[in-house]
Design an enzyme around this catalytic site. Sequence first.
Site, PDB file in Angstrom:
ATOM      1  CB  SER A  13      -0.940   0.004   1.213  1.00  0.00           C
ATOM      2  OG  SER A  13      -0.189  -0.036   2.421  1.00  0.00           O
ATOM      3  CB  SER A 132      17.166  -4.464   7.160  1.00  0.00           C
ATOM      4  OG  SER A 132      17.874  -3.374   7.724  1.00  0.00           O
ATOM      5  CE1 TYR A 145      12.265  -3.608  10.814  1.00  0.00           C
ATOM      6  CE2 TYR A 145      14.587  -3.013  10.626  1.00  0.00           C
ATOM      7  CZ  TYR A 145      13.353  -3.229  10.042  1.00  0.00           C
ATOM      8  OH  TYR A 145      13.220  -3.096   8.677  1.00  0.00           O
ATOM      9  CB  ALA A 146      18.737  -5.659  14.749  1.00  0.00           C
ATOM     10  CB  ALA A 147      16.216  -9.894  16.940  1.00  0.00           C
ATOM     11  CE  LYS A 149      13.310  -6.243   8.264  1.00  0.00           C
ATOM     12  NZ  LYS A 149      12.366  -6.702   7.218  1.00  0.00           N
TER      13      LYS A 149
END
Length: 274
Positions: A13, A132, A145-147, A149
């Site tokens: 979207s 990422s 978030y890093a985990a 990715k």
Amino acid sequence: MIKSKVALVTGASSGIGQATAQRLAHAGYKVYGTSRRGGQAGSQPFAMLALDVTSDESVEAAVQELIHTEGRIDLLVNNAGFGVAPAAAEESSIEQARSIFDTNFFGIVRMTRAVVPHMRKQGAGRIINIGSVLGFLPMPYGALYAATKHAVEGYSESLDHELRTRGIRVSVIEPAYTKTRFDANFAEPDAKLDEYREVRAALSKTLNEVMAAADEPAVVADAVLKAAAASHPKVRYTPGGLASRLRFLRRFAPSGLLDSGIRKDLKLDLRAAS
């Protein structure tokens, strides 16, 4: 050949998902984008399906609808995801940790499980996961978030080994900062501690500054098309100059030097001293 191929792009979207769906459509794919609300794509050159990657039933229903309509699926782009605003790892509850993994990682697992049986029957297919640079680098005050990715990296590479003998290839795209509304939709940490109030504010300011010079979503979309169309796709693609430099540093720079660079860029030691 591309004109006969069907692509499914989650989280289409806005941002990277929308740019990717547009790029694939312009390249000749028959593209279906998804969002939780679904609805019409309007003037976009692709259709939209309602799909919630955190729901087994929603994922299965959307994939079955696509198979019923088109009879096949040649490309899956897993893009749907969200992040938590800069915060210490202990400022997110276990429930929030589960939530971000449910979307960013298990959403990819759900989509893969729903699509792979159809690709196996076809004897061909591509799965491209939007990862990422934080899939191969740490992110202080962005640990969850890093985990997710990092998990996407391991899952993608392992899956590619499993499926390549079935005619299916899996790639992960590793962009750095990208100009999207992603940061505007950050979830706030749900267990904030006053101990980290100042560093949260400082890191949010730093993030806003770097986003001003970030790559456009089209840079990532171009990498997706490259991976999708390659006769011998790579497992990893790092679109944009910054992402490429970071991948090079991760591979060749001494770990101590890289560690110091991360702390210097984020002014972590200065903030600790103050």
